[in-house]
Motif scaffolding. Sequence first.
Motif, PDB file in Angstrom:
ATOM      1  N   LYS A  13       9.660 -69.854  13.852  1.00 50.42           N
ATOM      2  CA  LYS A  13       9.781 -68.487  13.345  1.00 50.42           C
ATOM      3  C   LYS A  13      11.251 -68.074  13.399  1.00 50.42           C
ATOM      4  N   SER A  14      12.001 -68.488  12.400  1.00 51.19           N
ATOM      5  CA  SER A  14      13.446 -68.301  12.396  1.00 51.19           C
ATOM      6  C   SER A  14      13.930 -68.314  10.967  1.00 51.19           C
ATOM      7  N   THR A  15      14.962 -67.527  10.671  1.00 44.83           N
ATOM      8  CA  THR A  15      15.522 -67.510   9.326  1.00 44.83           C
ATOM      9  C   THR A  15      16.956 -67.995   9.287  1.00 44.83           C
ATOM     10  N   GLY A  16      17.435 -68.622  10.345  1.00 45.92           N
ATOM     11  CA  GLY A  16      18.784 -69.162  10.367  1.00 45.92           C
ATOM     12  C   GLY A  16      19.053 -69.880  11.670  1.00 45.92           C
ATOM     13  N   PRO A  17      20.035 -70.784  11.703  1.00 44.12           N
ATOM     14  CA  PRO A  17      20.284 -71.576  12.914  1.00 44.12           C
ATOM     15  C   PRO A  17      20.766 -70.710  14.077  1.00 44.12           C
ATOM     16  N   HIS A  18      20.089 -70.844  15.187  1.00 40.65           N
ATOM     17  CA  HIS A  18      20.472 -70.111  16.400  1.00 40.65           C
ATOM     18  C   HIS A  18      19.721 -70.689  17.585  1.00 40.65           C
ATOM     19  N   LEU A  19      20.190 -70.344  18.774  1.00 39.46           N
ATOM     20  CA  LEU A  19      19.470 -70.654  20.011  1.00 39.46           C
ATOM     21  C   LEU A  19      18.750 -69.407  20.484  1.00 39.46           C
ATOM     22  N   HIS A  20      17.454 -69.534  20.695  1.00 41.46           N
ATOM     23  CA  HIS A  20      16.675 -68.490  21.358  1.00 41.46           C
ATOM     24  C   HIS A  20      16.523 -68.912  22.815  1.00 41.46           C
ATOM     25  N   LEU A  21      17.123 -68.140  23.728  1.00 37.20           N
ATOM     26  CA  LEU A  21      17.128 -68.479  25.152  1.00 37.20           C
ATOM     27  C   LEU A  21      16.323 -67.465  25.941  1.00 37.20           C
ATOM     28  N   GLU A  22      15.441 -67.966  26.795  1.00 35.43           N
ATOM     29  CA  GLU A  22      14.684 -67.096  27.703  1.00 35.43           C
ATOM     30  C   GLU A  22      14.905 -67.543  29.143  1.00 35.43           C
TER      31      GLU A  22
END
Length: 390
Positions: free
Chosen positions: A341-350
Amino acid sequence: MKKLLALAVALILLGPSAALIGVGVLMNPAATAACLPGSLIVGEVPDSLTATTRVGEMVTLNKTQLTHAATIITVGARTAGVGRPGVVIALMAALTESTLRMLANTSAYPESANYPNDGDGGDHDSLGLFQMRPASGWGTVAELMDPTYQARAFYGGQTGPNYPSPRGLLDIPGWQQLDPGAAAQAVEVSAYPDRYQNYQPVAEAILAALTRPVTSGGGGGDSAPVVPETTRLVFPLPEGSWVRTSPFGWRDDPITGERAFHAGSDFAAVDGTPIYAIADGAVVFAGPSGGYGNLIVIEHTVAGQRVASYYGHMWDTGIYVSAGETVTAGQHIGDVGSNGKSTGPHLHLEIHPGGYGADPVDADAWLTDHGAEGITPSDAAPAACTAGGA
């Protein structure tokens, strides 16, 4: 940086809501496995071990030799960037050079006999497990008669006692892509470069015998990994490679438009940017997980507390660890992508204090509060150009 700011303006990035944890992670069979192989946590050292070399020779090692192997494994586990492949290479080198014996050399250095040793070697002026030479800059006689020092010197890197020269394993460009024997030779610079490959099966047998499996911590139960206190904390992306796009907390979901809770912090970066483990730890999940795309979950011990870190949205080819592996702070575990569920390159960090499946907190603030390398208090707010982002 201008390219990154433009990227942040052009992309609307998001990470999944906390509700996806139960659906995407905990229902995945890999997340609930009872026993996961591949730890670098050393267990009880056996009295002996017999293994076979690549050419079919039998090698029997005693407890003293295996205790030296345990030292090499433990130092490797605590050295950022080494991992299991680096430990195997180090064991191959020590097996080849000394048969895992701490060798004095009284002909070159009579004082070496005054230190704990497993016998007297006679290879020119070399000493110890890795047959390192004081004259080449590896260290003093006293230092090289210490197994822990020799292991640290072999691994090298910026925290190694010999940095920047002579080169340790971490100082060899692209060592991960080399044949393990060639990587060992790059450090040892031996006149017989083809010897090391012969001991790879023995090194792998030692590692399997001395390390115990890590158990899954899914859901925060009693089967949590036994993970030593981390040696350091680091930001998970290279300095200057990222900008913030969506902070932790309530927001309007960029895809659905509905009000939803964002359980992580999003950092825009170029597709393929390396992702680092924030701390020493044990991988408890690595693979596809719903809106996360591909997800890695690592459990750590930080200031005596169990903490899990989640890394989301890597491509299928951009994930480099497996459940059960032990990693070190700063180890390259994956690459930035835009899967799920993403529309562009990135890191999702939790960040989840309490471990895998516990409630998340603001990852940005947590890293800042704990003094992670590569982040400062002035970094704590999202960039102005990302207002209304994801």
